[in-house]
Motif scaffolding. Sequence first.
Motif, mmCIF file in Angstrom:
data_model
loop_
_atom_site.group_PDB
_atom_site.id
_atom_site.type_symbol
_atom_site.label_atom_id
_atom_site.label_comp_id
_atom_site.label_asym_id
_atom_site.label_seq_id
_atom_site.Cartn_x
_atom_site.Cartn_y
_atom_site.Cartn_z
ATOM 1 N N ARG A 12 0.952 -1.240 0.070
ATOM 2 C CA ARG A 12 0.069 0.116 0.121
ATOM 3 C C ARG A 12 0.970 1.243 -0.014
ATOM 4 N NH1 ARG A 12 -3.885 0.684 -2.178
ATOM 5 N NH2 ARG A 12 -2.788 2.790 -2.852
ATOM 6 N N ASP A 16 0.803 4.199 -2.832
ATOM 7 C CA ASP A 16 0.714 5.655 -2.335
ATOM 8 C C ASP A 16 1.814 6.342 -3.060
ATOM 9 O OD1 ASP A 16 -1.580 4.850 -0.925
ATOM 10 O OD2 ASP A 16 -0.920 4.671 0.741
ATOM 11 N N GLU A 45 -4.488 -3.987 -8.031
ATOM 12 C CA GLU A 45 -5.004 -2.920 -7.317
ATOM 13 C C GLU A 45 -6.363 -2.434 -8.253
ATOM 14 O OE1 GLU A 45 -4.606 0.987 -4.676
ATOM 15 O OE2 GLU A 45 -3.658 1.149 -6.456
#
Length: 79
Positions: A12, A16, A45
């Motif tokens: 993640r 990001d 994702e």
Amino acid sequence: MGRRGYPPEFRRGVLDLRETGRKVADVARDLEISDQTIYAWRRQERIDKDLERGLTSSERAELTVAKKRIAELETELAI
């Protein structure tokens, strides 16, 4: 380290960083991971968000469990 070796929090964080506008190659170099790994995570994702076709993470997990169970049953049957 293999694809399954990175914790979800790390993945993640990498995604990001990518979303802040940094180039994949730069993020990969700085974190010493493959740029192809980042592309694969980004694709997964997008699949999970229903922006791209493919198996979602939960579907993949379910399929993995099913394949493992099938292998166990086949082993039992062979015995």
